[in-house]
Design an enzyme around this catalytic site. Structure first.
Site, PDB file in Angstrom:
ATOM      1  N   ASP A  42       0.808  -1.172  -0.003  1.00 30.48           N
ATOM      2  CA  ASP A  42       0.149  -0.133   0.029  1.00 30.48           C
ATOM      3  C   ASP A  42       0.872   1.234  -0.078  1.00 30.48           C
ATOM      4  O   ASP A  42       1.773   1.420   0.765  1.00 30.48           O
ATOM      5  CB  ASP A  42      -0.689   0.070   1.411  1.00 30.48           C
ATOM      6  CG  ASP A  42      -1.521  -1.285   1.579  1.00 30.48           C
ATOM      7  OD1 ASP A  42      -1.485  -2.216   0.809  1.00 30.48           O
ATOM      8  OD2 ASP A  42      -2.319  -1.351   2.668  1.00 30.48           O
ATOM      9  N   GLN A  58       4.135   0.545   2.164  1.00 27.27           N
ATOM     10  CA  GLN A  58       4.374  -0.658   2.959  1.00 27.27           C
ATOM     11  C   GLN A  58       5.448  -1.422   2.315  1.00 27.27           C
ATOM     12  O   GLN A  58       5.408  -1.652   1.145  1.00 27.27           O
ATOM     13  CB  GLN A  58       3.136  -1.529   2.951  1.00 27.27           C
ATOM     14  CG  GLN A  58       1.824  -0.943   3.616  1.00 27.27           C
ATOM     15  CD  GLN A  58       2.211  -1.093   5.346  1.00 27.27           C
ATOM     16  OE1 GLN A  58       2.060  -2.293   5.768  1.00 27.27           O
ATOM     17  NE2 GLN A  58       2.651  -0.141   6.026  1.00 27.27           N
ATOM     18  N   TYR A 101       1.903  -1.005  10.132  1.00 23.88           N
ATOM     19  CA  TYR A 101       0.998  -1.215   8.980  1.00 23.88           C
ATOM     20  C   TYR A 101       0.368  -0.022   8.284  1.00 23.88           C
ATOM     21  O   TYR A 101       1.013   1.123   8.898  1.00 23.88           O
ATOM     22  CB  TYR A 101      -0.278  -2.143   9.600  1.00 23.88           C
ATOM     23  CG  TYR A 101      -0.207  -3.619   9.075  1.00 23.88           C
ATOM     24  CD1 TYR A 101       1.011  -4.051   9.156  1.00 23.88           C
ATOM     25  CD2 TYR A 101      -1.242  -4.614   9.184  1.00 23.88           C
ATOM     26  CE1 TYR A 101       1.184  -5.336   8.694  1.00 23.88           C
ATOM     27  CE2 TYR A 101      -1.163  -5.836   9.135  1.00 23.88           C
ATOM     28  CZ  TYR A 101       0.336  -6.338   8.909  1.00 23.88           C
ATOM     29  OH  TYR A 101       0.371  -7.777   8.555  1.00 23.88           O
TER      30      TYR A 101
HETATM   31  C1  FRU Z   1      -3.917  -3.861   2.405  1.00 21.79           C
HETATM   32  C2  FRU Z   1      -3.443  -4.054   3.861  1.00 21.79           C
HETATM   33  C3  FRU Z   1      -3.550  -3.310   4.906  1.00 21.79           C
HETATM   34  C4  FRU Z   1      -2.562  -3.273   6.007  1.00 21.79           C
HETATM   35  C5  FRU Z   1      -1.367  -3.471   5.070  1.00 21.79           C
HETATM   36  C6  FRU Z   1      -0.188  -4.467   5.654  1.00 21.79           C
HETATM   37  O1  FRU Z   1      -3.194  -4.107   1.364  1.00 21.79           O
HETATM   38  O2  FRU Z   1      -3.796  -5.398   4.167  1.00 21.79           O
HETATM   39  O3  FRU Z   1      -5.111  -3.449   5.454  1.00 21.79           O
HETATM   40  O4  FRU Z   1      -2.459  -2.112   6.744  1.00 21.79           O
HETATM   41  O5  FRU Z   1      -2.124  -4.199   3.838  1.00 21.79           O
HETATM   42  O6  FRU Z   1       0.751  -4.298   4.720  1.00 21.79           O
END
Ligand code: FRU
Length: 490
Positions: A42, A58, A101
């Site tokens: 993300d 991420q 996250y």
């Molecule tokens: C969406 C997700 C979010 C989470 C993140 C973890 O792709 O699952 O809900 O915060 O990725 O990497």
């Protein structure tokens, strides 16, 4: 060495160790944001401050799977040229042992402040979820707030699938929309408010599955985002658990929006129907920001959860971001177009006008390539089917089809013969069957197609051979006229 320093060293060592292998990959993209190694998912903390765009992501730096998440960080003066900055968030605290996250960024009195979810899983696989702050004075180094977490676990009636805070300010108060799941396994978006980002209270449910006439709409809603456009409130979110319905909801999870009006007193969004933001294969977890020019911009993950079998994993990396898009609202529908700044990448323009194609397939001199932008306006004369084949190999085995059929009135993207990687077909209906305008961005292993000035977008990864560069135009059952075609190398 403390935990943070140790983890950062491990990350940098791994980037160094895998560099050569990663850079050997022809499919490394030329003008998209990618992880230096490992996995990107993300977009997080998208914001424009003092003339600089910041984007966080991420990041699992140790492998091409979803593991311990850090926040990677890049910045740009123009949304085109991105510079890599040191890791912004390292999961070194008790409230984030299994990853920092997704979340967002705000400018709080000049301090760039990140609001994110601390993810914890114990040995039995039980999850804890903590909403946390990290603050920076210089836009590069972030300090976790000493009284983190600012929200401990979830409100009553919800499970610990409670994450991805998106924060904004309105009328002197801070608001947060966050993804949630009821104990009956229904997806929800919840609204919280705070005077100072530190103490938060629940306002109410914004929308959800089995709320306000929305029947069975997923068991979890991830990555919500709320913003105003032309006096309307838009909720973007990613529902998980929708069944495919014809051309809709064909990917494992969706990303789309409601247009409505948000009641800030009880949190409720009075909304219309759900609309998907993208009709391709790889698009998830979009995040928006409003920039200093007043534009509503969107970037998404050019990937999707639980689809990690991309050919780039052999080279130690996976996934990328989409191009940044500008959003506009017309008749309660979001139109998306690539940001104008991307035009600064254009080189070697080739232009054609008034080319008629009738029951044939043709190539045009100097129109070929792998890393390019194509802008094409087609007028239908009487063809039944027509289109373009991209990234074609000389031996005819590889091609990616963009085909419009006037009987079904649908546009199709076909990647069954695109090369390595996942195959499949995606289709969508368009408003006109007599005109088609395509703005296509091709990179070494991606395609983004903006259709009819942003009415629909198809975003997908494809993995053709380096030598597959031919572009073909065809019409069947009659003719078409290419009114105008421009191609640039990027
Ligand atoms: C969406 C997700 C979010 C989470 C993140 C973890 O792709 O699952 O809900 O915060 O990725 O990497």
């Amino acid at each position: 060495m403390n935990k943070k320093a140790r983890l950062i060293k491990e990350v940098n060592d791994n980037i160094e160790k895998t560099k050569e292998l990663v850079n050997e990959d022809y499919h490394r993209l030329k003008y998209h944001i990618m992880p230096p190694t490992g996995l990107l998912n993300d977009p997080n903390g998208f914001i424009h401050v003092d003339g600089t765009y910041h984007l966080f992501y991420q990041f699992h730096p140790f492998d091409t799977s979803h593991g311990l998440k850090f926040w990677g960080h890049v910045k740009s003066p123009d949304l085109v040229r991105w510079e890599s900055l040191p890791i912004a968030l390292t999961p070194d605290q008790w409230y984030e042992t299994h990853g920092c996250y997704s979340g967002s960024a705000v400018n709080k009195g000049g301090a760039l402040t990140l609001i994110y979810t601390g993810n914890v899983k114990d040995e039995a696989g039980n999850r804890e979820t903590y909403q946390c702050l990290a603050i920076s004075d210089d836009g590069v180094n972030f300090k976790k707030y000493k009284n983190n977490p600012v929200i401990h676990n979830q409100p009553q009636g919800y499970t610990r699938h409670f994450r991805d805070p998106k924060v904004w300010k309105k009328g002197g108060s801070w608001y947060m929309v966050i993804g949630a799941q009821t104990i009956r396994r229904e997806g929800r978006a919840l609204l919280f408010t705070s005077p100072n980002l530190k103490g938060w209270s629940l306002v109410g449910e914004v929308a959800g599955s089995n709320l306000n006439n929305l029947k069975d709409f997923g068991y979890m809603w991830e990555c919500p985002d709320i913003f105003e456009m032309d006096d309307r409130d838009i909720l973007i979110f990613c529902p998980q658990g929708l069944e495919a319905q014809g051309d809709f909801y064909n990917n494992i999870y969706q990303a789309g929006y409601f247009v409505g009006k948000l009641n800030y007193n009880n949190g409720k969004l009075d909304h219309g129907e759900f609309t998907e933001l993208d009709r391709g294969f790889e698009f998830y977890a979009p995040q928006t920001t409003i920039d200093e020019k007043g534009r509503r911009l969107l970037i998404a993950w050019m990937g999707i959860p639980e689809r990690e079998d991309h050919p780039t994993t052999r080279y130690g990396w996976i996934h990328a971001m989409t191009l940044p898009r500008v959003l506009e609202l017309k008749n309660n529908k979001i139109y998306q177009n690539p940001v104008a700044e991307l035009r600064t990448l254009r080189k070697n323009q080739i232009e054609y006008r008034g080319i008629e194609i009738r029951d044939e397939e043709i190539e045009l001199k100097n129109i070929y390539g792998d890393v390019f932008e194509l802008l094409i306006e087609i007028e239908v004369i009487d063809a039944v089917e027509f289109g373009i084949k991209l990234r074609c190999s000389r031996d005819g085995t590889e091609e990616t089809g963009v085909i419009y059929n006037r009987k079904t009135r649908k546009l199709e993207l076909n990647r069954d013969n695109s090369g390595k990687g996942y195959g499949g077909v995606r289709r969508c209906s368009l408003s006109s069957d007599l005109q088609l305008k395509l703005n296509i961005f091709s990179d070494t292993s991606s395609l983004e197609m903006f259709i009819n000035n942003g009415e629909e977008v198809f975003t997908s990864r494809i993995y053709p051979a380096k030598t597959s560069k031919a572009i073909k135009f065809f019409a069947k059952g009659g003719g078409i006229r290419i009114k105008n075609l421009k191609k640039w190398d990027l």
